[in-house]
Design an enzyme around this catalytic site. Structure first.
Site, mmCIF file in Angstrom:
data_model
loop_
_atom_site.group_PDB
_atom_site.id
_atom_site.type_symbol
_atom_site.label_atom_id
_atom_site.label_comp_id
_atom_site.label_asym_id
_atom_site.label_seq_id
_atom_site.Cartn_x
_atom_site.Cartn_y
_atom_site.Cartn_z
ATOM 1 N N LYS A 247 0.828 -1.208 0.000
ATOM 2 C CA LYS A 247 0.000 0.000 0.000
ATOM 3 C C LYS A 247 0.868 1.267 0.000
ATOM 4 O O LYS A 247 2.070 1.214 0.285
ATOM 5 C CB LYS A 247 -0.908 -0.026 1.239
ATOM 6 C CG LYS A 247 -1.909 -1.185 1.251
ATOM 7 C CD LYS A 247 -2.873 -1.046 2.424
ATOM 8 C CE LYS A 247 -3.911 -2.150 2.442
ATOM 9 N NZ LYS A 247 -4.966 -1.916 3.470
ATOM 10 N N TYR B 211 -12.651 -3.237 -2.861
ATOM 11 C CA TYR B 211 -13.175 -3.089 -1.500
ATOM 12 C C TYR B 211 -14.701 -2.990 -1.503
ATOM 13 O O TYR B 211 -15.285 -2.248 -0.708
ATOM 14 C CB TYR B 211 -12.547 -1.853 -0.836
ATOM 15 C CG TYR B 211 -11.112 -2.059 -0.367
ATOM 16 C CD1 TYR B 211 -10.718 -3.223 0.303
ATOM 17 C CD2 TYR B 211 -10.152 -1.073 -0.569
ATOM 18 C CE1 TYR B 211 -9.402 -3.395 0.729
ATOM 19 C CE2 TYR B 211 -8.834 -1.248 -0.135
ATOM 20 C CZ TYR B 211 -8.475 -2.410 0.521
ATOM 21 O OH TYR B 211 -7.173 -2.583 0.964
ATOM 22 N N PHE C 263 -15.539 4.755 6.941
ATOM 23 C CA PHE C 263 -14.129 5.024 6.631
ATOM 24 C C PHE C 263 -13.801 4.830 5.150
ATOM 25 O O PHE C 263 -12.659 5.056 4.740
ATOM 26 C CB PHE C 263 -13.202 4.139 7.483
ATOM 27 C CG PHE C 263 -13.427 2.662 7.306
ATOM 28 C CD1 PHE C 263 -12.855 1.973 6.249
ATOM 29 C CD2 PHE C 263 -14.216 1.950 8.206
ATOM 30 C CE1 PHE C 263 -13.056 0.617 6.084
ATOM 31 C CE2 PHE C 263 -14.424 0.592 8.049
ATOM 32 C CZ PHE C 263 -13.849 -0.079 6.976
ATOM 33 N N ARG D 71 -1.650 -14.626 5.025
ATOM 34 C CA ARG D 71 -2.507 -13.916 5.989
ATOM 35 C C ARG D 71 -1.905 -14.004 7.397
ATOM 36 O O ARG D 71 -1.955 -13.045 8.155
ATOM 37 C CB ARG D 71 -3.930 -14.491 5.988
ATOM 38 C CG ARG D 71 -4.757 -14.133 4.772
ATOM 39 C CD ARG D 71 -5.198 -12.681 4.707
ATOM 40 N NE ARG D 71 -6.213 -12.344 5.681
ATOM 41 C CZ ARG D 71 -6.979 -11.261 5.608
ATOM 42 N NH1 ARG D 71 -6.849 -10.404 4.600
ATOM 43 N NH2 ARG D 71 -7.861 -11.003 6.534
ATOM 44 N N THR E 182 -5.840 -6.896 11.042
ATOM 45 C CA THR E 182 -6.076 -5.697 10.213
ATOM 46 C C THR E 182 -5.511 -4.436 10.856
ATOM 47 O O THR E 182 -4.846 -3.641 10.194
ATOM 48 C CB THR E 182 -7.587 -5.535 9.955
ATOM 49 O OG1 THR E 182 -8.070 -6.711 9.291
ATOM 50 C CG2 THR E 182 -7.877 -4.317 9.090
ATOM 51 N N ARG F 219 2.293 -6.413 9.783
ATOM 52 C CA ARG F 219 1.591 -5.262 10.357
ATOM 53 C C ARG F 219 2.017 -5.011 11.795
ATOM 54 O O ARG F 219 2.136 -3.856 12.234
ATOM 55 C CB ARG F 219 0.078 -5.481 10.260
ATOM 56 C CG ARG F 219 -0.458 -5.340 8.834
ATOM 57 C CD ARG F 219 -1.891 -5.811 8.732
ATOM 58 N NE ARG F 219 -2.505 -5.523 7.425
ATOM 59 C CZ ARG F 219 -3.632 -6.070 7.004
ATOM 60 N NH1 ARG F 219 -4.286 -6.939 7.771
ATOM 61 N NH2 ARG F 219 -4.132 -5.743 5.823
ATOM 62 N N ASN G 39 -2.074 0.237 6.858
ATOM 63 C CA ASN G 39 -1.605 -1.033 7.426
ATOM 64 C C ASN G 39 -0.748 -1.866 6.475
ATOM 65 O O ASN G 39 -0.787 -3.088 6.486
ATOM 66 C CB ASN G 39 -2.785 -1.830 7.985
ATOM 67 C CG ASN G 39 -3.818 -2.165 6.932
ATOM 68 O OD1 ASN G 39 -3.661 -1.775 5.776
ATOM 69 N ND2 ASN G 39 -4.848 -2.887 7.313
ATOM 70 N N HIS H 226 -2.152 -5.316 1.588
ATOM 71 C CA HIS H 226 -3.371 -6.109 1.392
ATOM 72 C C HIS H 226 -2.946 -7.520 1.040
ATOM 73 O O HIS H 226 -1.978 -7.711 0.298
ATOM 74 C CB HIS H 226 -4.211 -5.551 0.237
ATOM 75 C CG HIS H 226 -5.230 -6.547 -0.248
ATOM 76 N ND1 HIS H 226 -6.443 -6.722 0.383
ATOM 77 C CD2 HIS H 226 -5.197 -7.468 -1.255
ATOM 78 C CE1 HIS H 226 -7.117 -7.688 -0.226
ATOM 79 N NE2 HIS H 226 -6.378 -8.160 -1.223
ATOM 80 N N GLU I 135 -9.023 -11.490 -7.475
ATOM 81 C CA GLU I 135 -8.146 -10.314 -7.347
ATOM 82 C C GLU I 135 -6.976 -10.382 -8.328
ATOM 83 O O GLU I 135 -6.604 -9.360 -8.930
ATOM 84 C CB GLU I 135 -7.671 -10.199 -5.895
ATOM 85 C CG GLU I 135 -8.832 -9.824 -4.965
ATOM 86 C CD GLU I 135 -8.508 -9.885 -3.481
ATOM 87 O OE1 GLU I 135 -7.355 -10.208 -3.111
ATOM 88 O OE2 GLU I 135 -9.418 -9.602 -2.679
HETATM 89 N N1 UDP Z 1 -10.001 -0.524 7.144
HETATM 90 C C1 UDP Z 1 -10.129 0.701 7.800
HETATM 91 N N2 UDP Z 1 -10.870 0.760 8.953
HETATM 92 C C2 UDP Z 1 -11.508 -0.345 9.466
HETATM 93 C C3 UDP Z 1 -11.386 -1.577 8.782
HETATM 94 C C4 UDP Z 1 -10.621 -1.638 7.615
HETATM 95 O O1 UDP Z 1 -9.583 1.711 7.351
HETATM 96 O O2 UDP Z 1 -12.171 -0.231 10.509
HETATM 97 C C5 UDP Z 1 -9.195 -0.591 5.919
HETATM 98 C C6 UDP Z 1 -7.806 -1.208 6.170
HETATM 99 O O3 UDP Z 1 -6.852 -0.535 5.363
HETATM 100 C C7 UDP Z 1 -8.011 -2.651 5.701
HETATM 101 C C8 UDP Z 1 -8.973 -2.458 4.529
HETATM 102 O O4 UDP Z 1 -9.854 -1.409 4.959
HETATM 103 O O5 UDP Z 1 -6.803 -3.275 5.330
HETATM 104 C C9 UDP Z 1 -9.772 -3.675 4.163
HETATM 105 O O6 UDP Z 1 -10.466 -4.136 5.284
HETATM 106 P P1 UDP Z 1 -10.585 -5.694 5.600
HETATM 107 O O7 UDP Z 1 -11.616 -5.858 6.676
HETATM 108 O O8 UDP Z 1 -10.781 -6.458 4.334
HETATM 109 O O9 UDP Z 1 -9.159 -6.025 6.274
HETATM 110 P P2 UDP Z 1 -7.874 -6.821 5.736
HETATM 111 O O10 UDP Z 1 -8.374 -7.976 4.915
HETATM 112 O O11 UDP Z 1 -7.046 -5.843 4.951
HETATM 113 O O12 UDP Z 1 -7.155 -7.266 6.995
HETATM 114 MG MG MG Z 2 -9.731 -7.975 3.364
#
Ligand code: UDP
Ligand code: MG
Length: 153
Positions: free
Chosen positions: A9, A49, A57, A85, A91, A102, A112, A115, A126
């Site tokens: 990112k 997304y 957000f 993962r 996250t 992270r 963070n 992705h 994807e």
């Molecule tokens: N995100 C955020 N606030 C939140 C949850 C997610 O800004 O409360 C952002 C964060 O950058 C995250 C992305 O949205 O990586 C995608 O969210 P997801 O729940 O898919 O998390 P990930 O799979 O990236 O752990």
């Molecule tokens: Mg995700």
């Protein structure tokens, strides 16, 4: 072997962590099947997304993901989706365990670092969203016999 899709990112680009993050994946033994730099736009982010478009957000997430070009990657390996993962961590970087990407490199829930696809099904979607077929390379590193037993390959 399976594939997963990664985005380094804008937080990674801006903080000069590209090498550190890629090194972790390589040292683990994951094979880079595709890698390129690209500028994301709102259209592709609304698809990528889609599960978050109604969240409060979402506008700042889109702005954050467009702040600089990103580096997208396809990584290959056995059980690579779950392996990556667990390497990436929770996250929110503040909740992510030390030793995860992270957990070691960030302080934010949004900024963070990476992705990573969350299932084989989403990984396939994807990869196809961000890469053309000819940008994915199917090759065998000479190190493969040191990475996997014959029945694991
Ligand atoms: N995100 C955020 N606030 C939140 C949850 C997610 O800004 O409360 C952002 C964060 O950058 C995250 C992305 O949205 O990586 C995608 O969210 P997801 O729940 O898919 O998390 P990930 O799979 O990236 O752990
Ligand atoms: Mg995700």
């Amino acid at each position: 072997m399976e594939q997963t899709f990664i985005i380094l990112k804008p937080s990674t680009i801006n903080r000069s962590l590209v090498g550190d993050v890629i090194t972790r994946f390589q040292r683990k033994g994951l094979i880079i099947a595709g890698i390129k730099m690209m500028q994301l736009d709102e259209k592709i982010l609304r698809e990528h997304y889609a599960h978050l478009v109604d969240r409060p957000f979402f506008p700042t997430l889109v702005k954050s993901m467009m702040a600089t070009p990103v580096i997208v990657m396809v990584l290959r390996g056995k059980d690579v989706v779950s392996v990556v993962r667990s390497m990436v961590g929770a996250t929110n970087c503040r909740n992510a365990a030390p030793g995860t990407i992270r957990g070691d490199f960030g302080m934010s829930g949004q900024e963070n670092i990476v992705h990573a696809s969350d299932s084989n099904e989403n990984a396939a979607i994807e990869v196809a969203r961000f890469f053309r077929p000819e940008e994915i390379f199917d090759y065998t590193p000479v190190t493969l016999p040191s990475l996997y037993a014959p029945d694991e390959r």
